[in-house]
Design an enzyme around this catalytic site. Structure first.
Site, PDB file in Angstrom:
ATOM      1  N   HIS A   1       0.833  -1.206   0.000  1.00  0.00           N
ATOM      2  CA  HIS A   1       0.000   0.000   0.000  1.00  0.00           C
ATOM      3  C   HIS A   1       0.868   1.256   0.000  1.00  0.00           C
ATOM      4  O   HIS A   1       2.055   1.197   0.318  1.00  0.00           O
ATOM      5  CB  HIS A   1      -0.914   0.033   1.233  1.00  0.00           C
ATOM      6  CG  HIS A   1      -2.077  -0.889   1.128  1.00  0.00           C
ATOM      7  ND1 HIS A   1      -1.990  -2.226   1.459  1.00  0.00           N
ATOM      8  CD2 HIS A   1      -3.350  -0.683   0.697  1.00  0.00           C
ATOM      9  CE1 HIS A   1      -3.163  -2.794   1.241  1.00  0.00           C
ATOM     10  NE2 HIS A   1      -4.007  -1.894   0.776  1.00  0.00           N
ATOM     11  N   LYS A  17      -0.427   4.902   4.623  1.00  0.00           N
ATOM     12  CA  LYS A  17      -1.260   3.955   5.395  1.00  0.00           C
ATOM     13  C   LYS A  17      -0.660   3.758   6.789  1.00  0.00           C
ATOM     14  O   LYS A  17       0.543   3.519   6.911  1.00  0.00           O
ATOM     15  CB  LYS A  17      -1.369   2.620   4.648  1.00  0.00           C
ATOM     16  CG  LYS A  17      -2.337   1.663   5.304  1.00  0.00           C
ATOM     17  CD  LYS A  17      -2.763   0.553   4.375  1.00  0.00           C
ATOM     18  CE  LYS A  17      -3.656  -0.463   5.066  1.00  0.00           C
ATOM     19  NZ  LYS A  17      -4.892   0.135   5.595  1.00  0.00           N
TER      20      LYS A  17
HETATM   21  P1  NAD Z   1      -7.856   9.429   5.278  1.00  0.00           P
HETATM   22  O1  NAD Z   1      -6.935   9.645   6.431  1.00  0.00           O
HETATM   23  O2  NAD Z   1      -7.540  10.073   3.944  1.00  0.00           O
HETATM   24  O3  NAD Z   1      -9.333   9.880   5.676  1.00  0.00           O
HETATM   25  C1  NAD Z   1      -9.917   9.664   6.926  1.00  0.00           C
HETATM   26  C2  NAD Z   1     -10.849  10.833   7.204  1.00  0.00           C
HETATM   27  O4  NAD Z   1     -11.539  10.565   8.424  1.00  0.00           O
HETATM   28  C3  NAD Z   1     -10.102  12.170   7.368  1.00  0.00           C
HETATM   29  O5  NAD Z   1     -10.689  13.175   6.552  1.00  0.00           O
HETATM   30  C4  NAD Z   1     -10.299  12.462   8.841  1.00  0.00           C
HETATM   31  O6  NAD Z   1     -10.334  13.862   9.127  1.00  0.00           O
HETATM   32  C5  NAD Z   1     -11.643  11.793   9.083  1.00  0.00           C
HETATM   33  N1  NAD Z   1     -11.940  11.659  10.501  1.00  0.00           N
HETATM   34  C6  NAD Z   1     -11.089  11.506  11.555  1.00  0.00           C
HETATM   35  N2  NAD Z   1     -11.753  11.544  12.713  1.00  0.00           N
HETATM   36  C7  NAD Z   1     -13.062  11.740  12.396  1.00  0.00           C
HETATM   37  C8  NAD Z   1     -14.244  11.877  13.172  1.00  0.00           C
HETATM   38  N3  NAD Z   1     -14.217  11.875  14.510  1.00  0.00           N
HETATM   39  N4  NAD Z   1     -15.425  12.027  12.525  1.00  0.00           N
HETATM   40  C9  NAD Z   1     -15.480  12.080  11.164  1.00  0.00           C
HETATM   41  N5  NAD Z   1     -14.372  11.979  10.382  1.00  0.00           N
HETATM   42  C10 NAD Z   1     -13.188  11.805  10.999  1.00  0.00           C
HETATM   43  O7  NAD Z   1      -7.975   7.861   5.102  1.00  0.00           O
HETATM   44  P2  NAD Z   1      -8.560   7.027   3.855  1.00  0.00           P
HETATM   45  O8  NAD Z   1      -7.439   6.602   2.981  1.00  0.00           O
HETATM   46  O9  NAD Z   1      -9.712   7.762   3.273  1.00  0.00           O
HETATM   47  O10 NAD Z   1      -9.059   5.709   4.600  1.00  0.00           O
HETATM   48  C11 NAD Z   1     -10.039   5.782   5.648  1.00  0.00           C
HETATM   49  C12 NAD Z   1     -10.220   4.403   6.260  1.00  0.00           C
HETATM   50  O11 NAD Z   1     -10.772   3.517   5.262  1.00  0.00           O
HETATM   51  C13 NAD Z   1      -8.930   3.721   6.723  1.00  0.00           C
HETATM   52  O12 NAD Z   1      -9.194   2.971   7.885  1.00  0.00           O
HETATM   53  C14 NAD Z   1      -8.559   2.807   5.567  1.00  0.00           C
HETATM   54  O13 NAD Z   1      -7.761   1.705   5.958  1.00  0.00           O
HETATM   55  C15 NAD Z   1      -9.940   2.363   5.139  1.00  0.00           C
HETATM   56  N6  NAD Z   1     -10.059   1.869   3.743  1.00  0.00           N
HETATM   57  C16 NAD Z   1     -10.881   0.818   3.561  1.00  0.00           C
HETATM   58  C17 NAD Z   1     -11.129   0.344   2.296  1.00  0.00           C
HETATM   59  C18 NAD Z   1     -12.132  -0.765   2.130  1.00  0.00           C
HETATM   60  O14 NAD Z   1     -12.479  -1.120   0.983  1.00  0.00           O
HETATM   61  N7  NAD Z   1     -12.653  -1.323   3.245  1.00  0.00           N
HETATM   62  C19 NAD Z   1     -10.518   0.936   1.191  1.00  0.00           C
HETATM   63  C20 NAD Z   1      -9.664   2.026   1.396  1.00  0.00           C
HETATM   64  C21 NAD Z   1      -9.450   2.497   2.699  1.00  0.00           C
END
Ligand code: NAD
Length: 244
Positions: free
Chosen positions: A132, A136
């Site tokens: 990744h 991450k």
């Molecule tokens: P990122 O860090 O770009 O985004 C996370 C967002 O969550 C940020 O904008 C942050 O400000 C926000 N956040 C933090 N605390 C918060 C709160 N209390 N309330 C609301 N929002 C809040 O991360 P990302 O790359 O977008 O990934 C997010 C999550 O999704 C990670 O855990 C990642 O591993 C997961 N993910 C899962 C899949 C899947 O298919 N299941 C795919 C990609 C990423």
């Protein structure tokens, strides 16, 4: 598809992809919630909630979704056992689709991994490799955890046989062990390989994600599927009809 979604983590990489996916599919975003916002009004106003934020956020989101009887799709990874338990307690009240990876291709990889691990047996030793982007913050990926789960289910492997990386004098590899390796760098969206390695042949099952759109579209498909489903815990394999 004509329904209303609340997106938790809306300013993140996945949040932006989810908003774009909703617009593309004609789904109304009634709540774009990020850090500092109150999630309750958005959850009250929507038909389904999609959470791709941060592991410590999901328990509270699942509680509010349950109180409002709204289906919840969880893409966030990296939850602690306590957080998992708190989230799971809400599956008695609402349908929760929880997947470490929402892409259709990866879920087919889960399915093929289970079938291949069942069909081969201990002569073919499993190794799971994931790569990744460098931003991450958790390892192994939720998808790698899902692949490990499939192998464990097929082989009845105990938790203590999961080996994260190897270094130094490790001793011989136990045949039942599942080796897990996390690579990080650049802007790689997500790549996963399951190897089943015997003395004279090797099976390699690989999925490479090209763009975050695949996760966002899959999460939208899951939320649409969950509308009106009974309370319980579901996986993307249920959404795709592959959970046999
Ligand atoms: P990122 O860090 O770009 O985004 C996370 C967002 O969550 C940020 O904008 C942050 O400000 C926000 N956040 C933090 N605390 C918060 C709160 N209390 N309330 C609301 N929002 C809040 O991360 P990302 O790359 O977008 O990934 C997010 C999550 O999704 C990670 O855990 C990642 O591993 C997961 N993910 C899962 C899949 C899947 O298919 N299941 C795919 C990609 C990423």
């Amino acid at each position: 598809m004509s329904w209303k979604v609340a997106i938790i983590g809306s300013k993140g990489r996945m949040g932006e992809a989810l908003i774009a996916s909703a617009q593309k599919l004609g789904i109304e975003v009634v709540g774009a919630v990020d850090q500092g916002d109150d999630p309750a009004p958005a959850i009250e106003a929507c038909d389904a909630v999609i959470d791709f934020s941060f592991h410590s956020v999901t328990p509270q989101i699942s509680k509010i979704a349950a109180a409002n009887e709204k289906p919840l799709v969880i893409g966030t990874t990296g939850h602690s056992p306590e957080e998992r338990e708190s989230i799971l307690s809400n599956t008695s009240y609402i349908p929760i689709v929880w997947a470490g990876n929402f892409s259709t291709g990866v879920n087919i990889l889960f399915y093929l991994t289970r079938k291949a691990a069942e069909a081969t047996g201990p002569d073919f030793q499993p190794e799971v490799i994931e790569m990744h982007h460098r931003h991450k913050v958790d390892a192994p990926s939720g998808t790698a955890e899902g692949l490990i789960k499939e192998i464990r289910a097929a082989r009845n492997t105990s938790e203590d046989q999961i080996q994260h990386g190897r270094q130094g004098i490790t001793g011989e590899r136990p045949i039942e062990q599942i080796g897990v390796h996390a690579l990080r760098g650049g802007s790689v969206v997500g790549e996963h390989t399951v190897m089943l390695v015997s003395d004279n042949e090797r099976i390699e099952l690989t999925h490479k994600a090209g763009d975050r759109t695949i996760f966002a579209d899959g999460a939208m498909k899951a939320a649409n599927w969950a509308l009106g489903k009974p309370a319980g815990l579901y996986e993307m394999l249920d959404v795709l009809g592959l959970n046999d």
